[in-house]
Write an enzyme that holds these catalytic residues in place. Structure first.
Site, PDB file in Angstrom:
ATOM      1  CB  CYS A  98      -0.935   0.061   1.141  1.00  0.00           C
ATOM      2  SG  CYS A  98      -2.046  -1.485   0.997  1.00  0.00           S
ATOM      3  CG  HIS A 105      -2.978   3.434   2.276  1.00  0.00           C
ATOM      4  ND1 HIS A 105      -3.670   2.987   1.197  1.00  0.00           N
ATOM      5  CD2 HIS A 105      -3.100   2.413   3.136  1.00  0.00           C
ATOM      6  CE1 HIS A 105      -4.155   1.830   1.287  1.00  0.00           C
ATOM      7  NE2 HIS A 105      -3.494   1.686   2.328  1.00  0.00           N
ATOM      8  CG  ASN A 115      -6.910  -0.663   1.719  1.00  0.00           C
ATOM      9  OD1 ASN A 115      -6.131  -0.341   0.742  1.00  0.00           O
ATOM     10  ND2 ASN A 115      -6.207  -0.726   2.735  1.00  0.00           N
TER      11      ASN A 115
END
Length: 340
Positions: A119, A261, A291
């Site tokens: 990520c 993020h 996500n």
């Protein structure tokens, strides 16, 4: 690790941006039909209401190509010297996916390679692309972050199936000067491999393949130790954000927009609270897209630019955290750029 422009004074400047999510919409109610969960449970723990997922046969390269096309159109120039693809879900273990994406985009025989930082991938890719430009290796770089993350998720695991989604975001970077809008500021990167077990897919690599016996089916899926991951994500993104702002000569009050993020709403709220970033300065889209791994930040930036939440002149602080463990942060003044 921190860094900025090269010895030549060349900086990487955002010249175009684009994003793409696949058409398959999955709501919390859809998940509740097959998992022991509910819309209220998912929203309260993640802040997510819906997400987009790939259909059978769709791969990361398909998402990357769509986002790349949009970024190139946004820049108004389809000439680039390199393609960097940040992803945890390459089309196959070998070869890398970036050369295929470059070929499908009609970019010729340019340099193309993958970056794997889960990520944190977009920020690691941003540092890599900036380095190519600062060193004079490339004048223009197409950076794409794309993940078909649901292909790693056990569909029966409600702790991960409700969080992760698929998507892609891309930026075109050109050589410029450090003082112009869109120039990538000081970059902070870090990792801690001693905690790699917190976020992992055990099977599929040389470690598992060299043991001989077939992998346990469950080992092919993504695993995350949520409580420990939460703590480290908050601590690392907070610290990296502070360091990046300090290196840029900013006070945290100078930040107009904070783009982290999109891991889950609780992590986002905790980091923003520690940094004293008010709600009106936080950019978020997790409620509608979930996500999306490495794609999270560029997808957020593209959508926020399109709907007016992010405007030219805004001072933006970016930060991310992912498997590895890995993390990063950087700053920039948002340029006059429009997604396609």
């Amino acid at each position: 690790m921190s860094g900025g422009t090269g010895a030549t004074g060349r900086a990487a400047v955002i010249d175009g941006i684009g994003a793409y999510v696949p058409p398959g919409l999955v709501t919390n109610d859809d998940l509740a039909q097959r998992l022991d969960t509910s819309d209220a449970w998912i929203r309260s723990r993640t802040g997510i209401a819906e997400r987009y997922v790939v259909s059978p046969g769709t791969a990361t390269s398909d998402l990357a190509v769509e986002a790349g096309l949009r970024a190139l159109k946004s820049a108004g120039d389809d000439r680039v010297d390199a393609v960097v693809l940040a992803t945890t879900t390459p089309d196959q273990p070998c070869p890398g996916t970036a050369p295929q994406v470059a070929a499908r985009l009609g970019l010729g025989q340019v340099a193309a390679f993958d970056v794997a930082a889960v990520c944190s991938g977009f920020l690691y890719g941003l540092a890599t692309a900036s380095g190519l430009i600062a060193a004079g290796v490339a004048g223009r770089v197409l950076l794409i972050a794309a993940d078909a993350f649901t292909t790693l998720i056990n569909p029966a695991d409600r702790t991960t199936a409700v969080i992760f989604a698929d998507g892609a975001g891309a930026v075109v970077l050109r050589a410029g000067t450090p003082d112009e809008p869109g120039a990538i500021g000081p970059q902070v990167l870090g990792s801690d491999g001693e905690l790699s077990h917190l976020i992992t897919v055990p099977a599929g690599g040389s470690r598992q393949r060299s043991t001989g016996p077939p992998a346990d089916p469950d080992d092919q899926y993504f695993r995350m130790l949520g409580r420990d991951t939460y703590r480290h994500a908050v601590e690392r993104m907070t610290a990296a954000s502070r360091q990046a702002a300090e290196l840029a000569g900013w006070q945290l009050d100078d930040v107009d927009r904070f783009a982290a993020h999109q891991a889950n709403a609780r992590i986002l709220d905790s980091v923003a609270e520690r940094l004293a970033v008010p709600a009106e300065r936080q950019l978020t889209n997790i409620e509608r897209v979930g996500n999306t791994g490495a794609a999270s930040i560029p997808l957020l930036l593209s959508q926020a630019t399109a709907d007016g939440r992010l405007r030219a002149g805004h001072r933006v602080l970016l930060t991310a955290f992912g498997g590895g463990l890995s993390w990063g942060a950087t700053t920039l003044v948002w340029p006059e750029v429009q997604p396609v």
